[in-house]
Structure formats: structure tokens, C-alpha cells
Write a protein that holds these residues in place. Sequence first.
Motif, PDB file in Angstrom:
ATOM      1  N   PRO A  39      53.230  38.166  37.504  1.00 37.97           N
ATOM      2  CA  PRO A  39      52.347  39.337  37.648  1.00 37.97           C
ATOM      3  C   PRO A  39      50.934  39.030  37.159  1.00 37.97           C
ATOM      4  O   PRO A  39      50.742  38.265  36.213  1.00 37.97           O
ATOM      5  N   SER A  40      49.972  39.628  37.821  1.00 42.31           N
ATOM      6  CA  SER A  40      48.571  39.427  37.486  1.00 42.31           C
ATOM      7  C   SER A  40      48.110  40.478  36.495  1.00 42.31           C
ATOM      8  O   SER A  40      48.710  41.538  36.376  1.00 42.31           O
ATOM      9  N   GLU A  41      47.024  40.188  35.832  1.00 44.62           N
ATOM     10  CA  GLU A  41      46.390  41.188  34.979  1.00 44.62           C
ATOM     11  C   GLU A  41      45.156  41.744  35.656  1.00 44.62           C
ATOM     12  O   GLU A  41      44.375  42.452  35.046  1.00 44.62           O
ATOM     13  N   GLY A  42      44.978  41.408  36.938  1.00 42.95           N
ATOM     14  CA  GLY A  42      43.758  41.775  37.648  1.00 42.95           C
ATOM     15  C   GLY A  42      42.740  40.672  37.442  1.00 42.95           C
ATOM     16  O   GLY A  42      42.781  39.952  36.455  1.00 42.95           O
ATOM     17  N   THR A  43      41.866  40.484  38.397  1.00 47.68           N
ATOM     18  CA  THR A  43      40.895  39.407  38.289  1.00 47.68           C
ATOM     19  C   THR A  43      39.502  39.931  38.579  1.00 47.68           C
ATOM     20  O   THR A  43      39.331  40.967  39.200  1.00 47.68           O
ATOM     21  N   VAL A  44      38.542  39.185  38.130  1.00 44.53           N
ATOM     22  CA  VAL A  44      37.152  39.510  38.389  1.00 44.53           C
ATOM     23  C   VAL A  44      36.558  38.356  39.177  1.00 44.53           C
ATOM     24  O   VAL A  44      36.688  37.210  38.793  1.00 44.53           O
ATOM     25  N   ASN A  45      35.923  38.659  40.285  1.00 45.34           N
ATOM     26  CA  ASN A  45      35.217  37.645  41.050  1.00 45.34           C
ATOM     27  C   ASN A  45      33.741  38.008  40.987  1.00 45.34           C
ATOM     28  O   ASN A  45      33.249  38.778  41.791  1.00 45.34           O
ATOM     29  N   TRP A  46      33.061  37.461  40.015  1.00 41.80           N
ATOM     30  CA  TRP A  46      31.689  37.887  39.770  1.00 41.80           C
ATOM     31  C   TRP A  46      30.693  37.318  40.767  1.00 41.80           C
ATOM     32  O   TRP A  46      29.657  37.900  40.982  1.00 41.80           O
TER      33      TRP A  46
END
Length: 170
Positions: A39-46
Motif C-alpha cells: 500500500p502507498s502513503e500517497g506521493t507527491v510529484n512536484w
Amino acid sequence: MKILIPLDGSEFSESVLKPAAELVQSTGAEVHLLQVVKPSEGTVNWGQHYNVEPHATSEGFLAGVGPGDMGGIAVESKSQADERNRQNALDYLEHIIHEFFPQGGTKAAVTSENAAKEISSYASQEKVNMIAMASHGRTGLARRVMGSVAGQLLHSHVAPIYMVHPDGLK
């Protein structure tokens, strides 16, 4: 006959593919590929970096100068990241089918922290006759400390396990 091949995308786990493909070819077995995705913790693609505060939106967060300004980059929610990772796993498994199993096969990807449980559950649900996988072959303390998906599957008695120990891979 149905053979389940769990893969995690590593060179190590893929070491089972050539011997499994030979087994499938000689027996005419139906192939099932499975990848258990953490499972992911959510990601940021800045992308470009903005030195500003993020703004909450209904689908996650937006980083940018203001809630409606151009230049902000959307941030994935946990469910979006999980779905993206699951789709990447399905794409990977499709590639493996084309490369090793020209007769085709079934692919599945599930999101879970417990790979052994998911593999066992899938094997039971699909009534597979064999699970083919790579194993480190660890014993004793190393096995207890690091855990062993293969060992847990052996104890589940859900199906016989064809294990490959890849020499030279770690």
C-alpha cells in the motif's frame, strides 16, 4: 493444471520464469501471474519546485501560488497512488506473459502488506495446482529475522510449491 507464479518485479523473483515456462510448455498448464503491491502513503510529484504552501482540494493537495493559479502540481491521494501502482504491476505482468508465456495467461495485482496471505488466498480461490517461485533458501535465524513468504506458503498447504534457488543472485 494451473500454476501460480508470484512476482515482485525483482530480478530475483524473475529467476523462476525460465524454468516455470519450460514446465508450463511441457504440461500445457494454465499460467496465473500475481503481484502483491505494498500500500502507498500517497506521493507527491512536484516537477518544478515552488516555495509555497499546498492548498487542499477534494482530490488531494495542490502546490502552487494559489488555489486557482497556474503552475500548481496535483498530489496523488493514497487511493490514486495505490491504483497507479496496481496498474503498473498489471502492465509489468502483461510484459512477462508476452515474453515467457506466448500461449497467454491470467494476471492479477492486489494491494496488501501481507504477500504470503494474498498469494495463499489467490491460490485457494483460483484452485491452483502448484505455486512456482524463487526462494533465497535461508534457514535458521536469517529466516526468522527476514521472514519468508515461501516458508509461510509451505506451511499454508494451499498447493505444492516448486521453488527455484537462483545461484548468483542475492
